[in-house]
Design an enzyme around this catalytic site. Sequence first.
Site, PDB file in Angstrom:
ATOM      1  N   LYS A 124       0.833  -1.203   0.000  1.00  0.00           N
ATOM      2  CA  LYS A 124       0.000   0.000   0.000  1.00  0.00           C
ATOM      3  C   LYS A 124       0.869   1.255   0.000  1.00  0.00           C
ATOM      4  CE  LYS A 124      -3.915  -1.879   2.639  1.00  0.00           C
ATOM      5  NZ  LYS A 124      -4.707  -2.330   1.490  1.00  0.00           N
ATOM      6  N   LYS A 166      -3.265   1.566   8.890  1.00  0.00           N
ATOM      7  CA  LYS A 166      -3.362   0.455   7.932  1.00  0.00           C
ATOM      8  C   LYS A 166      -2.036  -0.276   7.868  1.00  0.00           C
ATOM      9  CE  LYS A 166      -6.520   2.146   4.361  1.00  0.00           C
ATOM     10  NZ  LYS A 166      -6.651   2.410   2.915  1.00  0.00           N
ATOM     11  N   GLY A 172      -7.681  -7.340   1.808  1.00  0.00           N
ATOM     12  CA  GLY A 172      -8.942  -7.997   2.136  1.00  0.00           C
ATOM     13  C   GLY A 172      -9.639  -7.395   3.338  1.00  0.00           C
ATOM     14  N   GLY A 173      -9.408  -6.091   3.553  1.00  0.00           N
ATOM     15  CA  GLY A 173     -10.079  -5.418   4.660  1.00  0.00           C
ATOM     16  C   GLY A 173      -9.444  -5.731   6.015  1.00  0.00           C
ATOM     17  N   HIS A 216     -17.351   3.600  -1.853  1.00  0.00           N
ATOM     18  CA  HIS A 216     -16.264   2.884  -2.504  1.00  0.00           C
ATOM     19  C   HIS A 216     -16.614   2.836  -3.994  1.00  0.00           C
ATOM     20  CE1 HIS A 216     -13.316  -0.605  -2.905  1.00  0.00           C
ATOM     21  NE2 HIS A 216     -13.956  -0.573  -4.062  1.00  0.00           N
ATOM     22  N   HIS A 243     -16.254  -5.408   5.625  1.00  0.00           N
ATOM     23  CA  HIS A 243     -15.349  -4.809   4.639  1.00  0.00           C
ATOM     24  C   HIS A 243     -15.334  -5.565   3.320  1.00  0.00           C
ATOM     25  CE1 HIS A 243     -13.745  -1.725   7.184  1.00  0.00           C
ATOM     26  NE2 HIS A 243     -13.417  -2.599   8.109  1.00  0.00           N
ATOM     27  N   GLU A 283      -9.109   1.371  -7.185  1.00  0.00           N
ATOM     28  CA  GLU A 283     -10.145   1.647  -6.190  1.00  0.00           C
ATOM     29  C   GLU A 283      -9.962   3.038  -5.591  1.00  0.00           C
ATOM     30  OE1 GLU A 283     -11.198  -2.794  -4.549  1.00  0.00           O
ATOM     31  OE2 GLU A 283      -9.915  -1.554  -3.276  1.00  0.00           O
ATOM     32  N   ARG A 300      -5.949  -7.772 -11.035  1.00  0.00           N
ATOM     33  CA  ARG A 300      -6.598  -9.025 -11.477  1.00  0.00           C
ATOM     34  C   ARG A 300      -8.000  -8.692 -11.947  1.00  0.00           C
ATOM     35  NH1 ARG A 300     -10.079  -8.915  -7.159  1.00  0.00           N
ATOM     36  NH2 ARG A 300      -9.138  -8.436  -5.169  1.00  0.00           N
TER      37      ARG A 300
END
Length: 677
Positions: A124, A166, A172-173, A216, A243, A283, A300
């Site tokens: 990230k 984070k 995956g939340g 989102h 999530h 996203e 993906r």
Amino acid sequence: MEREMANRMIQKLLVANRGEIARRIFRTCRRLGIETVAVFSDADAQMPFVQEADEAFRLGPAPSAESYLRVDRILKAAAVTGADAIHPGYGFLAENAAFAEAVAGAGLIFVGPRPDAISAMGSKKEAKARVASAGVPVVPGYDGSDQDPAVLEAEAKRIGFPVLLKASAGGGGKGMKRVDKAEALSEAIASAKREALGAFGDDVLLIEKYIEKPRHIEVQIFGDETGKVVHLFERECSIQRRHQKIIEEAPSPALNDAQRQALGAAAVKVGEAISYTGAGTVEFIFDQNGEFYFLEVNTRLQVEHPVTEAITGLDLVEEQLRVAEGKALRFDTADLGIDGAAIEARLYAEDPAQGFLPQSGPLVEFAVPADGVGLRFDSGVETGVDVGIHYDPMLAKVVAHGRDRSEAILRLRRALRSMTVLGLPTNKAFLLRILDDEAFREGALHTHFIDERFGDSLAEAPRPERRWRAAWIAALLSHQERAEQLPISGIGTGFRNNAHTLQRARYVFGEAELELRYQRRWRSEALLFDVRRGDGSLALVRLVSEAPLEAPGGFGRCFVLELDDHRFEAKAVRVGEQFFVAVDGEEFSFAEMPRFVDPQSALPPGGYAAPMPGKVVKVSVKAGEQVDAGQTLIIMEAMKMEHAVTAHEAGTVTELRVAEGDQVEADALLVVIAGKD
Ligand code: ADP
């Protein structure tokens, strides 16, 4: 160039995945004339995706680490079958740069981006830095390499509360923590670091401004080897639980044209910054003021790609295969219009009432409607499949396409209501509640929508009338099953020695018990039943027609019924004592209570038992008295209703076990009548 492209033609594709996504990719391959190879774990040996592939290869035992995550076994499968390309699907190894590299290293085509794009976006921290330097807005925050807790604390204060911690390696939340005040910081940082290290083997944290009630919204991008990157519009995925997305749509109801263009352009910039090839998703989160910020890139095909396919008319898997073969993209965003609106609902084997706890077990019946205009069902299961505990419990994706959002919602609603999923709890009723929600209809979505609108009522309120209907359908099923076992057809069952009293059946729906009273009408060609409602009145049920229902390990029927002239269809299956009934878009699971609790309590000859727990309000006979057939013996009261117990035949009262005012249990012996002979 010609030559190289010819060398890269895909003739046989191995899908390193399972379930619905494997089936979905095979579908495109069949259309394109590409041969298919499935790989499977022992748990999946009988699954439809394995049967549908041209060839299959067993990877190993059920756990993913011993099967779908075994790179060596997957490469072996490709070698044995002579596959020339591998599609990773989503999940498992789809975003694993080492896997992409190993595939290329084995001389095979990896259907996905280059390994360096996968690894750049896997962190990230790195992704955010690269995207920010390309001039795309990122959430204000801190992504520095100084990870000293004191520095992190100071940065959090500078950003301003609330903040979100984070894990840089998270996904995956998982690995996110919201912090609302300075006093909670040091403890939160310490625990976030511990968790990140435990879960991802890396304790690097990012700090972000926490965006309240964000949407989102993500953009589908496609890139090719010439360096061209285009976008295929956005998907709104704000409806999430834990999530994770459960309803996704395209286009987003929140964007105007200017915002759509700005967002698309930002996504293309992100793709260009990493020379992205193939299908990817950028996203973003949107704050309440309509400002958007980059979140991450998924390198993906996404679960929710069908909504983009619906509005663009493209087959994204086909485009992926073309790009993987080295072909140039054959469309520009400007060539693509947005055709109407599409919505996808993810049907999961999970129980919303238990915090969306995944469920496992056999699928007793799984059916989708055949008359689906504007509908698409992507599923990995079919009737008889055992939904196991090893993998994601998603059963199907139901996608509806309409001229506009409300038409898509209506079609999706009808599609879900006309599907049958019996055998284990699903989120179907919950999905329907969302589709019927006023705020959802208005498009007022945000990522806490489910908590906010349904947090206090995840379990649906029981609807006695509906249960009553499911119960008599079960009773009818039992009646037909017994009738089928009788040597002479046409003889009613369970009615032979007490034709004047209503039959009784008792069912347990979770905590609640339901007692049903019904009786077959004899003077009729048709199968007619009088069924007592909760308020004591009688309803007339008519069996219009029936057909057998394939129900592995059980007895099943598809009925057309009339209830007081209202005609409808119902499906019912019995497996052991368990009944599964689908009627009017709803599914019920309940158990029949044994007719006799134990053999000791079986009635003596001529004995009459209490039909339900209740109070004896009147005893109309005395011991030794002569009674006639049909004479009232005892009147009971339960649930504010009176029930008369009447003599089946003439005789003498030999035993009277109760007196007026007595409280009795169900099946308690009330009175014994000795017959004349
Ligand atoms: P993951 O890689 O674990 O999926 P993401 O960064 O994509 O993590 O975020 C997952 C979800 O968490 C988003 O869809 C959004 O709902 C929420 N989220 C992420 N960042 C923020 C933020 N800064 N403020 C509020 N919510 C956020």
